[in-house]
Motif scaffolding. Structure first.
Motif, PDB file in Angstrom:
ATOM      1  N   SER A 128       0.831  -1.200   0.000  1.00  0.00           N
ATOM      2  CA  SER A 128       0.000   0.000   0.000  1.00  0.00           C
ATOM      3  C   SER A 128       0.859   1.241   0.000  1.00  0.00           C
ATOM      4  CB  SER A 128      -0.905   0.015   1.245  1.00  0.00           C
ATOM      5  OG  SER A 128      -1.491   1.281   1.434  1.00  0.00           O
ATOM      6  N   ALA A 129       0.369   2.296  -0.675  1.00  0.00           N
ATOM      7  CA  ALA A 129       1.053   3.583  -0.631  1.00  0.00           C
ATOM      8  C   ALA A 129       0.913   4.217   0.748  1.00  0.00           C
ATOM      9  CB  ALA A 129       0.486   4.522  -1.702  1.00  0.00           C
ATOM     10  N   GLY A 130      -0.027   3.722   1.542  1.00  0.00           N
ATOM     11  CA  GLY A 130      -0.171   4.208   2.909  1.00  0.00           C
ATOM     12  C   GLY A 130       0.748   3.499   3.870  1.00  0.00           C
ATOM     13  N   GLY A 131       1.355   2.379   3.403  1.00  0.00           N
ATOM     14  CA  GLY A 131       2.341   1.670   4.193  1.00  0.00           C
ATOM     15  C   GLY A 131       1.893   1.376   5.599  1.00  0.00           C
ATOM     16  N   ILE A 132       2.590   1.944   6.568  1.00  0.00           N
ATOM     17  CA  ILE A 132       2.358   1.660   7.979  1.00  0.00           C
ATOM     18  C   ILE A 132       0.956   2.042   8.409  1.00  0.00           C
ATOM     19  CG2 ILE A 132       3.096   2.310  10.317  1.00  0.00           C
ATOM     20  CD1 ILE A 132       5.950   2.531   9.041  1.00  0.00           C
ATOM     21  N   GLY A 133       0.423   3.121   7.877  1.00  0.00           N
ATOM     22  CA  GLY A 133      -0.941   3.507   8.212  1.00  0.00           C
ATOM     23  C   GLY A 133      -1.934   2.420   7.849  1.00  0.00           C
ATOM     24  N   MET A 134      -1.773   1.848   6.673  1.00  0.00           N
ATOM     25  CA  MET A 134      -2.662   0.771   6.241  1.00  0.00           C
ATOM     26  C   MET A 134      -2.458  -0.480   7.089  1.00  0.00           C
ATOM     27  SD  MET A 134      -5.060  -0.242   4.273  1.00  0.00           S
ATOM     28  CE  MET A 134      -5.128   1.000   2.975  1.00  0.00           C
ATOM     29  N   TYR A 135      -1.219  -0.789   7.448  1.00  0.00           N
ATOM     30  CA  TYR A 135      -0.950  -1.959   8.275  1.00  0.00           C
ATOM     31  C   TYR A 135      -1.656  -1.848   9.624  1.00  0.00           C
ATOM     32  CZ  TYR A 135       2.952  -2.439   4.971  1.00  0.00           C
ATOM     33  OH  TYR A 135       3.722  -2.533   3.852  1.00  0.00           O
ATOM     34  N   LEU A 136      -1.595  -0.658  10.217  1.00  0.00           N
ATOM     35  CA  LEU A 136      -2.229  -0.442  11.518  1.00  0.00           C
ATOM     36  C   LEU A 136      -3.747  -0.573  11.437  1.00  0.00           C
ATOM     37  CD1 LEU A 136       0.061   2.469  12.641  1.00  0.00           C
ATOM     38  CD2 LEU A 136      -0.221   0.327  13.900  1.00  0.00           C
ATOM     39  N   VAL A 137      -4.325  -0.104  10.344  1.00  0.00           N
ATOM     40  CA  VAL A 137      -5.770  -0.242  10.158  1.00  0.00           C
ATOM     41  C   VAL A 137      -6.141  -1.707  10.012  1.00  0.00           C
ATOM     42  CG1 VAL A 137      -7.687   0.220   8.575  1.00  0.00           C
ATOM     43  CG2 VAL A 137      -6.127   2.059   9.219  1.00  0.00           C
ATOM     44  N   LYS A 138      -5.353  -2.469   9.303  1.00  0.00           N
ATOM     45  CA  LYS A 138      -5.603  -3.900   9.161  1.00  0.00           C
ATOM     46  C   LYS A 138      -5.542  -4.599  10.522  1.00  0.00           C
ATOM     47  CE  LYS A 138      -6.060  -4.345   4.657  1.00  0.00           C
ATOM     48  NZ  LYS A 138      -7.308  -4.889   4.034  1.00  0.00           N
ATOM     49  N   ALA A 139      -4.646  -4.136  11.377  1.00  0.00           N
ATOM     50  CA  ALA A 139      -4.457  -4.773  12.679  1.00  0.00           C
ATOM     51  C   ALA A 139      -5.489  -4.337  13.706  1.00  0.00           C
ATOM     52  CB  ALA A 139      -3.051  -4.478  13.206  1.00  0.00           C
ATOM     53  N   TYR A 140      -5.826  -3.042  13.727  1.00  0.00           N
ATOM     54  CA  TYR A 140      -6.659  -2.495  14.807  1.00  0.00           C
ATOM     55  C   TYR A 140      -7.995  -1.920  14.340  1.00  0.00           C
ATOM     56  CZ  TYR A 140      -2.342  -2.715  17.566  1.00  0.00           C
ATOM     57  OH  TYR A 140      -1.201  -3.133  18.225  1.00  0.00           O
TER      58      TYR A 140
END
Length: 439
Positions: free
Chosen positions: A69-81
């Motif tokens: 994702s172009a959102g990188g870490i932001g997208m990862y955190l949304v997937k997790a939380y």
């Protein structure tokens, strides 16, 4: 400013972005600070920091393979939380740590540039002024598009890596390649075990530039393969450069001399070995390194903030500016970095960046372990090990800083709380507004 473009960054370009950030602030701004905390063993601390970073990078690599994702870490955190306060706050902490890194690089640029002149960098107003000028230049480059950015950063990264290796090998040659700790000098520091652990926090900060790659995930060609490859390659390249340079510096300066010149240790190490010519060479490489670092970091954080804005996880104001949200977040990034560059010194900037980054990093690992390890195929032992190691390093670093500079600890804690509280109320207000519309 360019929009998100899939397949616009190739593997060398991604490696250039990662090394561009790491080898700028990492070695020029942090080597002396690591030496001040760990004494004569500071080259070894960079190796330990790389190992710790390797554990951390595992979670990001597994996430990027599953969710480029172009959102990188932001997208990862949304997937997790999910789209809530935890994800939004952790992502904002990451963005802030990246902006802090930009101010670190900017002041490093000013500090090294002034080594060409007879100027006291500890008090000179030209340090922040030059840093602000570099940030303005980074803004101009970043509105020129992805192809120019990756070409510029990749080419410049190659030049600076070759230049730094030439400096390191020449410095070791002058010292007859003596593989031994730096001379202790008079009244050397006497760090204890907790100082060694705390010093690792700064080396983690030196390696955290690999997250620049994850924040450009969907723009990288074949992201499921190349994001992980780019992360590993950029970390290993940076480690090689760090260790050789640290070895060269320790061979030419005593530990007290390194600490005294900690903001410009590389330039000072060139002086006894090569005289003024060596200083000029080192400063030119530092200028190239910091320029590429700023450009790559601004490139990544502005896109991350734009993604968070589009996901409605953080507030956004246009302030009358034309253009896309990406352009607005670029402006915000540059302005905040300018403020930090003007009002904070290198040591405090690095400390705050390390604290915020480690808090966010632990939240990433916990999210992967708790919610996503099966989905992304992550080994729970590796993920939990990264979480625990981060926690140990963070506690040690905060303790050492509390004893020596409690203000920066309070500012870091206050910033973290402010982020969580403000985003909690922002998201709550947004939810109430959505309920009223639905009713």
């Amino acid at each position: 400013m360019s929009e998100y473009k899939k397949n616009s960054i190739n593997l060398p370009g991604a490696v250039g972005l990662g090394t561009g950030v790491m080898i700028s602030a990492g070695i020029f701004a942090l080597l002396g600070q690591v030496a001040a905390m760990s004494g004569i063993w500071f080259p070894i601390i960079f190796i330990v920091g790389c190992i710790v970073t390797g554990f951390s990078a595992y979670s990001y690599t597994k996430m990027s393979e599953k969710y480029p994702s172009a959102g990188g870490i932001g997208m990862y955190l949304v997937k997790a939380y999910g789209k809530g306060t935890i994800a939004a706050s952790a992502a904002m902490l990451m963005a802030l740590s990246m902006v802090i890194n930009q101010s670190l690089v900017a002041r490093t640029f000013g500090t090294y540039t002034l080594q060409l002149f007879d100027v006291d960098t500890t008090t000179s107003i030209f340090v922040p002024l030059l840093g602000v000028g570099l940030l303005i230049f980074a803004f101009i480059v970043n509105i020129s598009g992805n192809s120019f950015i990756q070409t510029f950063t990749s080419s410049a990264s190659l030049v600076k890596i070759i230049g730094l290796l030439i400096f390191a090998i020449a410095g070791l040659w002058v010292a007859d390649f003596a593989l031994e700790p730096a001379d202790i000098g008079n009244n050397p520091p006497n760090p204890d075990a907790i100082n060694y652990v705390a010093a690792v926090a700064l080396t983690i900060l030196a390696f955290k530039g690999f997250t620049t790659i994850t924040n450009s995930g969907s723009e990288i060609t074949k992201p499921k393969k190349n994001v992980g490859r780019a992360i590993v390659i950029s970390i290993l390249i940076s480690l090689a450069v760090y260790v050789v340079l640290a070895w060269a510096v320790s061979a030419n300066l005593s530990i007290n001399e390194i600490i005294k010149a900690q903001d410009y240790a590389l330039a000072e190490a060139a002086r006894p070995a090569f005289g003024d010519l060596g200083v000029w060479f080192t400063v030119i490489i530092a200028i190239i390194a910091t320029i590429t670092g700023i450009i790559a970091s601004v490139f990544a954080v502005s896109r991350m903030l734009a993604m968070l804005t589009n996901m409605e996880l953080i507030p956004h104001k246009h302030f009358g500016m034309p253009g896309s949200i990406q352009k607005h977040t670029l402006v915000y990034t540059i302005v905040i970095a300018m403020v930090l560059t003007i009002f904070f010194d290198l040591s405090r900037i690095a400390s705050m960046g390390a604290i915020l980054y480690l808090v966010m990093d632990m939240m990433i690992h916990w999210g992967v372990f708790k919610h996503l390890r099966k989905d992304v195929g992550a080994n729970p032992f590796i993920v939990m090990s990264a979480f625990i190691i981060d926690g140990i390093v963070l506690l040690a670093f905060v303790w050492v800083k509390w004893l020596n500079d409690p203000l920066i600890v309070l500012v870091s804690i206050g910033t973290t709380l402010l982020v969580f509280i403000s985003l909690y109320f922002f998201l709550k207000k947004k939810q109430l507004a959505e309920r009223k519309m639905n009713n």
